[in-house]
Design an enzyme around this catalytic site. Structure first.
Site, PDB file in Angstrom:
ATOM      1  N   GLU A 151       6.808  -0.268  -4.376  1.00 57.86           N
ATOM      2  CA  GLU A 151       5.800  -0.150  -5.426  1.00 57.86           C
ATOM      3  C   GLU A 151       4.479  -0.021  -4.692  1.00 57.86           C
ATOM      4  O   GLU A 151       4.119  -0.891  -3.908  1.00 57.86           O
ATOM      5  CB  GLU A 151       5.864  -1.396  -6.315  1.00 57.86           C
ATOM      6  CG  GLU A 151       5.092  -1.229  -7.593  1.00 57.86           C
ATOM      7  CD  GLU A 151       4.072  -2.311  -7.732  1.00 57.86           C
ATOM      8  OE1 GLU A 151       2.900  -2.055  -7.382  1.00 57.86           O
ATOM      9  OE2 GLU A 151       4.439  -3.416  -8.162  1.00 57.86           O
ATOM     10  N   CYS A 174      -1.697  -4.558  -9.176  1.00 60.52           N
ATOM     11  CA  CYS A 174      -1.122  -3.211  -9.162  1.00 60.52           C
ATOM     12  C   CYS A 174      -1.438  -2.496 -10.466  1.00 60.52           C
ATOM     13  O   CYS A 174      -1.475  -1.278 -10.532  1.00 60.52           O
ATOM     14  CB  CYS A 174       0.390  -3.267  -9.041  1.00 60.52           C
ATOM     15  SG  CYS A 174       0.965  -4.413  -7.813  1.00 60.52           S
ATOM     16  N   GLY A 194       1.897   2.035   3.576  1.00 58.82           N
ATOM     17  CA  GLY A 194       2.999   1.173   4.017  1.00 58.82           C
ATOM     18  C   GLY A 194       4.318   1.590   3.394  1.00 58.82           C
ATOM     19  O   GLY A 194       5.340   1.692   4.072  1.00 58.82           O
ATOM     20  N   GLY A 195       4.284   1.868   2.100  1.00 55.18           N
ATOM     21  CA  GLY A 195       5.507   2.269   1.408  1.00 55.18           C
ATOM     22  C   GLY A 195       6.059   3.585   1.937  1.00 55.18           C
ATOM     23  O   GLY A 195       7.264   3.725   2.172  1.00 55.18           O
ATOM     24  N   SER A 211       0.820  -1.206   0.000  1.00 48.88           N
ATOM     25  CA  SER A 211       0.000   0.000   0.000  1.00 48.88           C
ATOM     26  C   SER A 211       0.856   1.258   0.000  1.00 48.88           C
ATOM     27  O   SER A 211       2.039   1.246   0.351  1.00 48.88           O
ATOM     28  CB  SER A 211      -0.888   0.013   1.244  1.00 48.88           C
ATOM     29  OG  SER A 211      -0.085   0.235   2.397  1.00 48.88           O
ATOM     30  N   ARG A 212       0.214   2.351  -0.379  1.00 50.55           N
ATOM     31  CA  ARG A 212       0.887   3.648  -0.357  1.00 50.55           C
ATOM     32  C   ARG A 212       1.301   4.025   1.068  1.00 50.55           C
ATOM     33  O   ARG A 212       2.426   4.461   1.288  1.00 50.55           O
ATOM     34  CB  ARG A 212      -0.077   4.691  -0.929  1.00 50.55           C
ATOM     35  CG  ARG A 212       0.494   6.066  -1.080  1.00 50.55           C
ATOM     36  CD  ARG A 212      -0.446   6.853  -1.982  1.00 50.55           C
ATOM     37  NE  ARG A 212      -0.064   8.230  -2.138  1.00 50.55           N
ATOM     38  CZ  ARG A 212      -0.607   9.037  -3.066  1.00 50.55           C
ATOM     39  NH1 ARG A 212      -1.532   8.560  -3.872  1.00 50.55           N
ATOM     40  NH2 ARG A 212      -0.233  10.296  -3.175  1.00 50.55           N
ATOM     41  N   GLU A 220      -6.054   5.268  -5.675  1.00 49.96           N
ATOM     42  CA  GLU A 220      -6.272   3.850  -5.939  1.00 49.96           C
ATOM     43  C   GLU A 220      -7.301   3.250  -4.987  1.00 49.96           C
ATOM     44  O   GLU A 220      -7.243   3.489  -3.773  1.00 49.96           O
ATOM     45  CB  GLU A 220      -4.945   3.094  -5.794  1.00 49.96           C
ATOM     46  CG  GLU A 220      -5.056   1.606  -6.136  1.00 49.96           C
ATOM     47  CD  GLU A 220      -3.735   0.854  -5.933  1.00 49.96           C
ATOM     48  OE1 GLU A 220      -3.463  -0.048  -6.728  1.00 49.96           O
ATOM     49  OE2 GLU A 220      -3.009   1.161  -4.974  1.00 49.96           O
TER      50      GLU A 220
END
Lengths: 522, 522
Positions: free
Chosen positions: B260, B297, B240-241, B237-238, B388
């Protein structure tokens, strides 16, 4: 583009003056201080120019880089005179640096022509493949976008306005916005004007290049935060580099920062070499240490050796050499003050002995070389002894044995270089420390001095943090272009829509391609 | 190494259980929860193994990767059964994914053998050069060090324990510490054991590979902060990243994070294509959107087209198709809840019309496809409509004209892919939007669907932020190995001390070299 030299909407709009390094006094007219509106305008112009500039064919772009080189040469002696006055560096050094600067531009012109940087890869369609057909996939590298370049004070030509960051970013197809170093505004203005003439003569949009100046840090911060900037090149202090990294990461869209920051460049004197030629090594060491007032990123600030007669002879000779070294004008009074503060801190470190100071200078503008020694134990006990003192300062660390030498190496931060002085009989020790050195540095030298940085294809001027912010790159040499590129893949795109170099009819154009995993050199 | 499955010193040491996706209920025995001591031990072992592992010759390393592939295949149907239960994905998909996973390992084995990744460059000495001789300089790429890999939930094989990050890091010569995804601990344990068998069978140090598991975020945070970790690979996930990027930057020594994160993969339906085959495009679109419950993705989450009859026909057909789509088991109940929340938020957006929902599911484990439409104006006015929604949700944005379509594209965040559906008559529009797409995405497709990601040399599975944290890279395809390498230069090193591939007698070994700037393919 050259931003108008009018006072801007910055709060610091009163102008600032170029300082003569040897006197520490301002001389000549005032330079405009660029403010936030200038930053925004320059970056917007760079963004507007980007698609046009990146679409230039390789020959056009290469010729543009060569034109910049020609225009820099055409400035003539005025450039050398200005750089001498502003930097305090001697004529021969600056003439050499100009040669390096234009050589670098011409190297990148040839790199652009050769096209390896395009990273072309083609995986042709496999329509009959089971269980699923493979589509046609083609990859190339494209430039990241407008790049912010921070000129460095210590190379007013080769690492500044038209230096390696600018040359490699332009080669990649990125417009460049330079934040000129306030220590050499006259030199910077001369070079910026030369680049702008080359832009115009090449029929490129003016936004391909801009040069912003000002004495404060706000200008650089605004530049890194500008949404049109896609990457940053910086050579300077650790504090400055860390600040830019933080700003770049905190943006809504983080961008890469290539900061070259801090290195003390360990020199290992291995036992047989020390035994055979300790005094000669000392003379060469003092030369490398004091050259250019020690103001090199690759200055040999740390010597490691195993105790013994060889080391004693080296220390005696080096002590004598440093003691006889003349004081030299430093780049700025601020750098001189920081140097003296750093040398004083080293001198006061626990277990540190001051072996020599060079001849006294005039106080505020000249740096006095400094040589210290300590034990491995003391060095390991105090991390501060391993911090860079920018200038002609170096510390010799005496190790009891090879194991202790390895401990010191293992405890070091990342470095730009490591040097081995060795004879045949030292090969076993060298083999043993090499894997450790590879982990710590970007360049490993044998029987030389780190202060010469060749501009070529196989050079790495980079290294693990804090030597740089990104060990995956180099800021000198042709590989530097890769910092400003990213891959794009095209799937099943009709030939006419593909970038020219990826079309079938481009085969044989001399550019290397990886086709189905097999590299063809042209 | 496989860390002992004993409870550790973590506060969460009570064990956790594997959940069956279709029921949302735990099933089978408990897995140990690894804690800080396990992280430290695994990373220390990886560091201790690094110098041995990176010194393996290319053939040994390639054979090791192939052995991993063989061991994964040798698990047999147990692996498929476990992955089906834990992920809810169907057998055919997982069998295909296993093929992809082992194919990927074998591809990297051949990449290792070919040796292009070594990036060999040689600039021979020029002793006669004036004014100064040129030293001998040789460059190669070396691995960064131990890599932390975060397994992804949506590809329990190909992006998880033995997925692309692991394969490319091992290929580069980096030991790997995997943080297994808690949604498939049984699948992860089977694969981890296979890798460890390959490590042992290849005579490598056990520390070359470790697999850590646990349900919380602390484990991953500790892993990224461990001083022995040199880089991070992440797909998720965004949020998490971004959290991992922040942790990595805040370390005393910052490290690269290849995350990613987020992409809605715009699909442009150009006018002629839409006119010629709007209904057929709609059927294929619904297939791509709903495949695997939309948990890709590269799922087509955004459709852009210009208003008109062609678009009307497409919308009618797509609405029908989505309305008939069966509900599908999602990877976890958490993902299902997030999906429903995201779809509800889209449905409630200003100017958003819900065109269709798929067939109702069972509530907490199944996702119900969702199709929305809105105007370009409304889409541009609300950034949240471009976020997303992980799952089978997509929004069609109706543009008045080409200019409005370009405005929507210009306003998009970075994406993994962009797709053009076009006929010959659309070439002019396509040419016009291509430069814009190149700025926004890592892969541009024509007349296909983004959900297939070919593992090959020319693939880019990457893209500008927030699609990934580093647009300079790809996480799929052979270029992914470059993420874990950095250059080292050797100056005037005697032949016997040079790495084997840089010695003079290595010429002709089939590995490409850039010699004095000229590329030889072997």
């Amino acid at each position: 583009m050259t931003v108008d030299a009018r006072p801007s909407d910055s709060v610091e709009s009163s102008g600032f003056r170029s300082v003569t390094a040897a006197t520490g006094q301002p001389e000549g007219g005032a330079f405009a201080v660029h403010g936030p509106a200038d930053v925004a305008a320059a970056c917007a112009a760079a963004e507007a120019a980007f698609d046009v500039y990146r679409a230039t064919d390789r020959e056009t772009r290469a010729a543009f880089l060569e034109r910049i080189a020609d225009e820099v040469v055409a400035i003539g002696d005025d450039l050398i005179v200005a750089a001498m006055r502003e930097s305090g560096l001697p004529r021969a050094r600056l003439e050499g640096e100009r040669g390096r600067t234009v050589g670098q531009l011409r190297l990148f012109a040839n790199v652009v022509r050769a096209g390896q940087w395009l990273g072309l890869r083609i995986d042709p369609a496999l329509p009959e493949r089971q269980p699923l057909p493979r589509p046609d996939l083609r990859m190339r590298m494209i430039p990241l976008g407008p790049v912010a370049v921070f000129g460095a004070s210590n190379f007013p030509l080769a690492f500044s306005t038209a230096g390696g960051d600018t040359a490699s970013a332009l080669a990649a197809g990125c417009p460049v916005v330079v934040k000129g170093h306030p220590a050499h505004p006259e030199t910077g203005a001369l070079v910026a004007a030369a680049i702008s003439r080359a832009v115009a003569a090449s029929g490129l949009p003016a936004g391909v290049f801009a040069h912003l100046v000002g004495p404060g840090n706000d200008l650089g911060a605004a530049l890194v935060q500008d949404p049109n900037i896609a990457a940053v090149g910086f050579t300077g202090s650790r504090g400055g580099g860390l600040a830019l990294m933080k700003l770049a990461q905190a943006r809504p869209v983080p961008i890469p920062v290539y900061a070259e920051m801090s290195s003390i460049n360990p020199v290992l004197l291995l036992p047989e070499a020390l035994k055979a030629r300790g005094a000669a090594l000392a003379a060469a060491y003092v030369g490398s240490l004091t050259m250019g007032a020690g103001q090199f990123c690759t200055n040999p600030g740390l010597v490691l050796a195993i105790d013994g007669e060889g080391l004693d002879a080296f220390v005696t000779a080096a002590t004598g050499g440093v003691g006889e070294a003349d004081a030299q004008v430093m780049l700025t009074t601020g750098i001189q003050a920081a140097y003296e503060k750093g040398a004083a801190a080293l001198a006061g470190g626990a277990g540190v002995e001051t072996l020599a100071r060079g001849k006294a200078g005039n106080g505020s503008t000249q740096g006095q070389a400094a040589l210290f020694q300590t034990t491995a134990e003391a060095f390991l006990a105090d991390k501060a002894l391993g911090h860079e003192v920018f200038g002609a300062s170096s510390i010799i660390v005496r190790c009891r044995d090879e194991a202790e030498l390895r401990s010191v190496l293992a405890g070091l931060e990342g470095q730009l270089t490591a040097t081995l002085h060795m004879d045949d009989g030292d090969a076993a020790v060298a083999s043993c420390v090499l894997p450790l050195l590879e982990r710590k540095v970007g360049r490993i030298l044998a029987n030389g001095w780190p202060t010469g940085v060749e501009v070529c294809h196989a050079m790495v001027h980079g290294g693990p943090f804090p030597a740089t912010s990104d060990a995956r790159t180099t800021s000198v040499g042709s590989l530097a272009i890769d910092r400003f590129l990213r891959p794009v893949s095209y799937q099943n795109l009709a030939g006419a829509l593909l970038p020219a170099e990826l079309r079938d009819d481009a085969r044989g154009d001399g550019v290397p391609r990886l086709v189905d995993g097999v590299l063809s050199a042209n």
